[in-house]
Scaffold this motif. Structure first.
Motif, PDB file in Angstrom:
ATOM      1  N   ASP A  15       0.839  -1.199   0.000  1.00  0.00           N
ATOM      2  CA  ASP A  15       0.000   0.000   0.000  1.00  0.00           C
ATOM      3  C   ASP A  15       0.877   1.253   0.000  1.00  0.00           C
ATOM      4  N   LEU A  27       2.793   1.691  -3.386  1.00  0.00           N
ATOM      5  CA  LEU A  27       1.945   2.167  -4.480  1.00  0.00           C
ATOM      6  C   LEU A  27       1.698   3.671  -4.350  1.00  0.00           C
ATOM      7  N   GLY A  28       1.545   4.126  -3.125  1.00  0.00           N
ATOM      8  CA  GLY A  28       1.359   5.551  -2.904  1.00  0.00           C
ATOM      9  C   GLY A  28       2.606   6.364  -3.197  1.00  0.00           C
ATOM     10  N   PRO A  62       4.205   6.597  -8.157  1.00  0.00           N
ATOM     11  CA  PRO A  62       3.148   6.746  -9.174  1.00  0.00           C
ATOM     12  C   PRO A  62       3.531   6.182 -10.533  1.00  0.00           C
ATOM     13  N   LEU A  82      -6.445  -3.165  -3.162  1.00  0.00           N
ATOM     14  CA  LEU A  82      -5.489  -2.084  -3.402  1.00  0.00           C
ATOM     15  C   LEU A  82      -5.582  -1.589  -4.851  1.00  0.00           C
ATOM     16  N   ARG A  96      -8.528   0.624  -5.002  1.00  0.00           N
ATOM     17  CA  ARG A  96      -8.315   1.901  -4.332  1.00  0.00           C
ATOM     18  C   ARG A  96      -7.461   2.833  -5.182  1.00  0.00           C
ATOM     19  N   TYR A  97      -6.413   2.280  -5.789  1.00  0.00           N
ATOM     20  CA  TYR A  97      -5.506   3.119  -6.576  1.00  0.00           C
ATOM     21  C   TYR A  97      -5.932   3.222  -8.045  1.00  0.00           C
ATOM     22  N   GLN A  98      -7.033   2.563  -8.391  1.00  0.00           N
ATOM     23  CA  GLN A  98      -7.544   2.571  -9.765  1.00  0.00           C
ATOM     24  C   GLN A  98      -6.471   2.129 -10.763  1.00  0.00           C
ATOM     25  N   LEU A  99      -5.798   1.054 -10.378  1.00  0.00           N
ATOM     26  CA  LEU A  99      -4.773   0.458 -11.222  1.00  0.00           C
ATOM     27  C   LEU A  99      -5.255  -0.888 -11.760  1.00  0.00           C
TER      28      LEU A  99
END
Length: 252
Positions: free
Chosen positions: A78, A81-82, A85, A116, A119-122
């Motif tokens: 998490d 990933l934050g 980018p 995850l 959440r990160y739209q990946l």
């Protein structure tokens, strides 16, 4: 131009001649490479490769290495990933039903990584072995906004359609070069032009006739030839379709 949409170029198998591997790939017009993560210990190596202009990277926790994973790795993922980018997808994650003794933990880690990705739209890069229907069911429940890649797809035309309907792309690699892979051949023929990408899974997933040898991205050109023969299309058509799909999937 070709893209190898899944290759583990961070692995020690390439430490002795990594730049030569890139050069051989370029000689076959393989110009871009997507490198997924497998364990927390290897993420730094993956991210270092991502500093190259021709490499995109993913971060994840692979089900094959459950003995190396800890629950704290999910929190670390998490955070990574934050902080990065430049990461284009979550993965490699998924389910390998051959490893029955770790299956409960595999699902725990897989679910966490899917969340995850949402959440990160990946997009998510999924390893799915002997679990196509169960994985498709879980993906349907979560409704991931960015879809993803079913890496090394080897299922039926019906299973392919399930994943396509969920907005996923199928990874085609060395398995389809084997004559005995009749069901997979039917699936490859059934795919829409925008439904697949080409990959090698280097250093694994050897092509027919190359068993026991290290796989490498240059061989994606041979995968392209096999797909073209199966689909009765030109090599240039298959290359263009797969490259467009990879760019769309990874937003690059």
């Amino acid at each position: 131009m070709l893209i190898d949409a899944h290759c583990h170029l961070d692995f020690p198998d390439f430490d002795a001649d990594r730049e030569a591997v890139f050069e051989r790939a370029r000689a076959e017009d393989v110009r871009r490479f997507v490198v997924p993560g497998t364990t927390r210990a290897r993420w730094d190596n993956v991210l270092a490769l991502g500093e190259r202009d021709d490499v995109e990277v993913c971060l994840g926790l692979h089900p094959y290495f459950m003995d190396q994973h800890r629950e704290s790795d999910l929190e670390a993922l998490d955070q990574a990933l934050g902080a990065h980018p430049e990461v284009v997808a979550v993965g490699e994650c998924g389910i390998d039903a051959r490893l029955a003794d770790t299956l409960d933990d595999q699902w725990l880690f897989f679910d966490a990584q899917l969340r995850l990705a949402k959440r990160y739209q990946l997009p998510v890069v999924i390893h799915c072995v002997q679990a196509n229907d169960r994985v498709a069911k879980r993906l349907r429940q979560l409704d991931l906004p960015a879809g993803g890649l079913i890496h090394a797809f080897s299922g039926s035309p019906e299973q392919a359609r399930q994943f396509l309907d969920l907005g996923f792309t199928l990874g085609l690699g060395g398995a389809l070069t084997h004559k005995r892979a009749k069901r997979l051949h039917r699936a490859v023929v059934s795919l829409p032009d925008e439904g697949y990408v080409l990959e090698t899974d280097s250093p694994d997933m050897p092509l027919a006739g190359l068993q026991g040898q290290r796989n490498e991205p240059a061989n994606v050109a041979e995968v392209c030839k096999h797909v073209a023969r199966l689909r009765e299309q030109t090599i240039d058509q298959v290359a263009a379709h797969s490259t467009a799909s990879a760019k769309r999937l990874f937003q690059r």
